[in-house]
Write an enzyme that holds these catalytic residues in place. Sequence first.
Site, PDB file in Angstrom:
ATOM      1  N   TYR A 192      -1.830   8.273   1.999  1.00  0.00           N
ATOM      2  CA  TYR A 192      -0.406   8.576   2.062  1.00  0.00           C
ATOM      3  C   TYR A 192       0.308   7.429   2.791  1.00  0.00           C
ATOM      4  O   TYR A 192      -0.076   7.047   3.885  1.00  0.00           O
ATOM      5  CB  TYR A 192      -0.219   9.891   2.817  1.00  0.00           C
ATOM      6  N   CYS A 193       1.347   6.891   2.158  1.00  0.00           N
ATOM      7  CA  CYS A 193       2.179   5.838   2.752  1.00  0.00           C
ATOM      8  C   CYS A 193       1.298   4.654   3.153  1.00  0.00           C
ATOM      9  O   CYS A 193       0.553   4.145   2.330  1.00  0.00           O
ATOM     10  CB  CYS A 193       2.974   6.418   3.924  1.00  0.00           C
ATOM     11  N   ILE A 194       1.349   4.216   4.426  1.00  0.00           N
ATOM     12  CA  ILE A 194       0.525   3.072   4.811  1.00  0.00           C
ATOM     13  C   ILE A 194      -0.952   3.442   4.857  1.00  0.00           C
ATOM     14  O   ILE A 194      -1.815   2.554   4.863  1.00  0.00           O
ATOM     15  CB  ILE A 194       0.974   2.460   6.149  1.00  0.00           C
ATOM     16  N   LEU A 200      -0.012   8.187  -2.418  1.00  0.00           N
ATOM     17  CA  LEU A 200       1.237   8.912  -2.261  1.00  0.00           C
ATOM     18  C   LEU A 200       2.259   8.003  -1.586  1.00  0.00           C
ATOM     19  O   LEU A 200       2.048   7.540  -0.470  1.00  0.00           O
ATOM     20  CB  LEU A 200       1.019  10.173  -1.413  1.00  0.00           C
TER      21      LEU A 200
END
Length: 598
Positions: A331-333, A360
């Site tokens: 998710y994200c980074i 994501l």
Amino acid sequence: MSTSDNKSKSSDSDYALRMTEHWQRIGVASSRLAAGIARRQLTGDFFMFPDPMLISRAFQRFGTSLLENPQELIKLQSELISDGFKLWQESLSPNTSAETADGGKPDRRFQHEAWFENTVYDFIRRSYLLNANRLLETVQQADDLDPQSKKMVEFYMRQYIDALSPTNFALSNPAVAEKAIETGGESLLNGLANILEDLADGDGQLRLRHVDPEAFTVGQDIAATPGRVVYENRLMQLIQYSPTTETVHERPLLIVPPWINKYYILDLNEKKSWIRWAVAQGHTVFVISWVNPGAELAETTFDDYLTEGPLTALEVINSITGSQQVNALGYCIGGTLLATTLAWLAAGGEEDRISSATFLTTMLDFSEVGELSVFIDEEQIAQLEQYMANKGYLQGAMLGQAFNLLQANDLIWGYVINNYLLGREPVPFDLLYWNGDNTCMPARMQSWYLRNLYLENRLREPAALEIAGRPIDLGKIKTPAYFLSTAADHIAPWQSTYRSARLLGGPVRFVLGGSGHVAGVINPENSGKYGYRTHNRLLADPQRWLDSAKEHSGSWWPDWRSWVSKYAGDSVTARTPPEGIEPAPGRYVKVRAPKGAI
């Protein structure tokens, strides 16, 4: 004495008691604030991000550019005067229809009927919108500014305009005046106590509360999915969740969350918990819970996060489940780290250890990061590096404040009005509680991340980075991938995540959900909200993809379930977590970032 007289005296007594309590809060908060300011003066820690001096320099360049084009400036001033006269004439017979500030959408700041029915308030509102639009037009005319200065001026001019909205001042907001009269001034006194307490929490810097920090308990109200911490090292705890089905998919699911926030964004309450839902779909779910680091981890590197994070997790999962392969989700980074992991494995011929990868709202190509670019340049990163060198880490609240500026009316001024002008307490909201539960980032790792990815965009270049002894080439990743982006994402713009998806060398399913960076992801399958779009091809142009994509109603969760099932393996008997170290959610996630000046 009549019953009504008794009620009146009782009401007066209750009012006096409440006012006394407000004054006591004000006194205590004022003392704490004075002590906090004294602490900051002793330490000399007055660092602010974004730096007001850099913003001031950009506006100085803007002012110079205006003076160098006097004809254009005179024209803009003439148009403003003309519009002002027109507005004054219209105010004598005001139009009560709802006006808008941006492209036909109703301005949510002006919801009180007095903004349209009262001549004075209507004039204030329309004058503000007129001047706001003219100011933005003036900035857009400054074509001779360098690109970074122009981005900064446009961005901070919007901040200035948002800050000057008449809704943000007690004397010009009809809802505030109405509430003050209704409560006999108690709302204003309570608001004063609220702002003093928030200033005291930041040792003189405002730490705006979106939610009461005591509203939820981690491990009870949120992050409450049953499981065990089965492994830990200095950077992470690995949690395995208890099965809720008799059989599970053969290949476990490893979740790599961002380290700038805590993992339980994926494990909020029972109805919104993605982790709980994934367990119910028959996945043996493991999640990394990152440490909330202090100065002792200042020299920790990005390489360390790779090797002691997902690579170690793969070994532990194999030893517990016997499975040589996993499905992975970032998710994200956390997705950026997952992609780096995949490229690292591919460089060593070990790509088969991960059967599928889900990303994501993840950027791998940082060439266009939206409005975040206003915070990314050599000078600002150098300032952050100097600050981190002295402190040993970067506190997430500092970045959180910058992120809040991206949605200032919702995440700043709406709460200024609610908490301070109306004197209300924030509404308990698990998502905003998570947003305020910040983490820190080790100085060396964060500096490398900002420079190599955001500033220099080296991850997208084949073999431009060597991490943990291996060259990183995203094009060598052949693992099937699922990319979820969201249409209103202000942190990872979907066009950038789309370009990121095209960097991988394997098959990619790209899905565009509705809403933003968090709400578009945490969208349970029975919510019926937002919808999503899909396409059977990953076209070169993201706009062409969007124009020809197929629309679907509801959540993206079932779409992912169908996709990942192809890589999940056969059914096996459900796996109960070993006794491990402690029950989920573990100790690491409960460590809160230090309060005070940031």
